[in-house]
Motif scaffolding. Structure first.
Motif, short mmCIF file in Angstrom:
data_model
loop_
_atom_site.label_atom_id
_atom_site.label_comp_id
_atom_site.label_asym_id
_atom_site.label_seq_id
_atom_site.Cartn_x
_atom_site.Cartn_y
_atom_site.Cartn_z
N GLU A 205 -16.30 10.49 10.30
CA GLU A 205 -17.12 9.64 11.17
C GLU A 205 -17.72 8.54 10.31
N ASP A 206 -17.57 7.29 10.75
CA ASP A 206 -17.97 6.17 9.91
C ASP A 206 -18.43 5.03 10.82
N LYS A 207 -19.66 4.60 10.64
CA LYS A 207 -20.22 3.55 11.49
C LYS A 207 -19.48 2.22 11.32
N ASN A 208 -18.84 2.05 10.17
CA ASN A 208 -18.10 0.81 9.94
C ASN A 208 -16.87 0.70 10.84
N VAL A 209 -16.35 1.84 11.28
CA VAL A 209 -15.21 1.84 12.19
C VAL A 209 -15.61 1.20 13.51
N ILE A 210 -16.78 1.56 14.01
CA ILE A 210 -17.28 1.00 15.27
C ILE A 210 -17.47 -0.51 15.14
N ARG A 211 -18.03 -0.92 14.01
CA ARG A 211 -18.24 -2.36 13.79
C ARG A 211 -16.91 -3.10 13.76
N ALA A 212 -15.92 -2.52 13.11
CA ALA A 212 -14.61 -3.16 13.02
C ALA A 212 -13.96 -3.28 14.40
N VAL A 213 -14.10 -2.24 15.22
CA VAL A 213 -13.54 -2.27 16.57
C VAL A 213 -14.19 -3.39 17.39
N LYS A 214 -15.49 -3.53 17.26
CA LYS A 214 -16.20 -4.58 18.01
C LYS A 214 -15.73 -5.97 17.58
N ASP A 215 -15.42 -6.09 16.29
CA ASP A 215 -14.96 -7.38 15.77
C ASP A 215 -13.46 -7.56 15.90
N GLN A 216 -12.79 -6.53 16.47
CA GLN A 216 -11.33 -6.53 16.66
C GLN A 216 -10.60 -6.78 15.34
N ARG A 217 -11.01 -5.99 14.35
CA ARG A 217 -10.39 -6.05 13.02
C ARG A 217 -10.10 -4.63 12.55
N PRO A 218 -8.98 -4.38 11.91
CA PRO A 218 -8.69 -3.05 11.36
C PRO A 218 -9.71 -2.69 10.29
N PHE A 219 -10.23 -1.48 10.35
CA PHE A 219 -11.31 -1.14 9.41
C PHE A 219 -10.83 -1.03 7.96
N VAL A 220 -9.54 -0.77 7.73
CA VAL A 220 -9.06 -0.72 6.34
C VAL A 220 -9.10 -2.10 5.68
N LEU A 221 -9.10 -3.15 6.49
CA LEU A 221 -9.24 -4.51 5.97
C LEU A 221 -10.67 -5.00 6.09
N TYR A 222 -11.36 -4.56 7.13
CA TYR A 222 -12.74 -4.98 7.40
C TYR A 222 -13.68 -4.44 6.32
N GLN A 223 -13.55 -3.16 6.00
CA GLN A 223 -14.37 -2.51 4.97
C GLN A 223 -13.46 -1.58 4.15
N PRO A 224 -12.71 -2.12 3.21
CA PRO A 224 -11.72 -1.31 2.48
C PRO A 224 -12.31 -0.19 1.63
N ALA A 225 -13.59 -0.28 1.28
CA ALA A 225 -14.20 0.74 0.43
C ALA A 225 -14.95 1.81 1.20
N THR A 226 -15.00 1.68 2.53
CA THR A 226 -15.74 2.62 3.34
C THR A 226 -15.03 3.97 3.38
N PRO A 227 -15.76 5.08 3.65
CA PRO A 227 -15.12 6.41 3.64
C PRO A 227 -13.90 6.53 4.55
N ALA A 228 -13.96 5.96 5.73
CA ALA A 228 -12.82 6.04 6.65
C ALA A 228 -11.59 5.34 6.07
N SER A 229 -11.80 4.19 5.45
CA SER A 229 -10.69 3.45 4.87
C SER A 229 -10.05 4.22 3.72
N ARG A 230 -10.87 4.81 2.88
CA ARG A 230 -10.33 5.59 1.77
C ARG A 230 -9.54 6.79 2.28
N ALA A 231 -10.05 7.41 3.34
CA ALA A 231 -9.36 8.57 3.92
C ALA A 231 -8.00 8.18 4.50
N VAL A 232 -7.94 7.05 5.19
CA VAL A 232 -6.68 6.60 5.78
C VAL A 232 -5.66 6.28 4.70
#
Length: 262
Positions: A205-232
């Motif tokens: 669960e990662d709040k940055n994922v929600i932010r990326a969805v709202k901005d219509q951007r993939p979270f691995v590019l939006y916040q590459p260092a965030t926990p969700a991005s590292r997991a993916v």
């Protein structure tokens, strides 16, 4: 690889999209097919409107390259639109054109991720059945676990796949992800002993994922260092390790898909 789920709202399309980009960053040539009929979730997540869909290829004589939409991270996207529903009614000439085009296209693609709809309707089962591998996205919610088991049970009853990969999404902690997989695996082992349930990994669960969805951007590019991005990226590395296996490609996938629809 078909990315599917037993129920909607588990983040399946978002997981598929970001996995595609992560695989591309590892040097894989990736195409994602938005096969969630009528929903087009991948397109919404990216804020794009493809000029042409598979329907235009089948009925408006567009070239296969014309229906490929460039996406972020060097991925390419094929929108199913309403065209995939028409696979059930294709004549032999259209089927031959589809297969021949896919056959010549295979040399430029390493991985095809098919984002299916959720549930166990015939369209979802056709896409899952045509794919060589299946990834089931599940969350720790009891309803998601139950519906994922129901999907696996149907796949087993039709002898579609005797091996499935499970990706746990939106887990609060790694232990919660492990517990979710364990519940699903234990139940499946008891009632479906012929199906091998494999743990692909988890996305926290990662709040940055929600932010990326709202901005219509993939979270691995939006916040590459965030926990969700590292997991993916970790999941993508695991998947990329198996890409070297012998695969049939687009040609075999669409050959099986047209047979299943018919």
């Amino acid at each position: 690889m078909a990315v599917t789920s037993g129920k909607g709202g588990v983040g399946k399309s978002n997981a598929a999209l970001n996995l595609a980009i992560a695989l591309s960053s590892l040097g894989q040539r990736v195409v994602i097919i938005d096969a969630d009929l009528g929903m087009a979730n991948v397109e919404v997540l990216l804020g794009i409107t493809p000029r042409y869909t598979l329907y235009d290829f089948l009925y408006h004589k567009k070239d296969l390259n014309e229906i490929l939409t460039p996406g972020p991270g060097n991925i390419r996207i094929i929108s199913g639109g309403v065209g995939l529903l028409e696979l059930a009614n294709l004549d032999n000439r259209a089927i031959k054109r589809l297969r021949d085009s896919m056959y010549h296209f295979d040399s430029g693609v390493d991985v095809v991720l098919v984002d299916t709809g959720a549930g166990i309707n015939k369209n979802v089962l056709a896409f899952v059945g045509a794919a060589q591998e299946v990834i089931i996205v599940v969350t720790p919610e009891p309803t998601s676990i139950t519906d994922a088991y129901g999907l696996i049970k149907v796949l087993a009853s039709y002898n579609v796949h005797n091996e499935v990969n499970v990706l746990v999404n939106r887990a609060a902690k790694r232990q919660e992800a492990g517990d979710t997989f364990y519940k699903l695996k234990i139940t499946a082992q008891h009632y479906l002993p012929n199906v091998d349930i494999k743990y692909l990994g988890s996305i926290p669960e990662d709040k940055n994922v929600i932010r990326a969805v709202k901005d219509q951007r993939p979270f691995v590019l939006y916040q590459p260092a965030t926990p969700a991005s590292r997991a993916v990226r970790a999941v993508a590395e695991q998947l990329a390790g198996g890409v070297q296996k012998e695969r049939g490609g687009f040609f075999d996938f669409f050959s099986r898909l047209t047979r299943l629809f018919n």
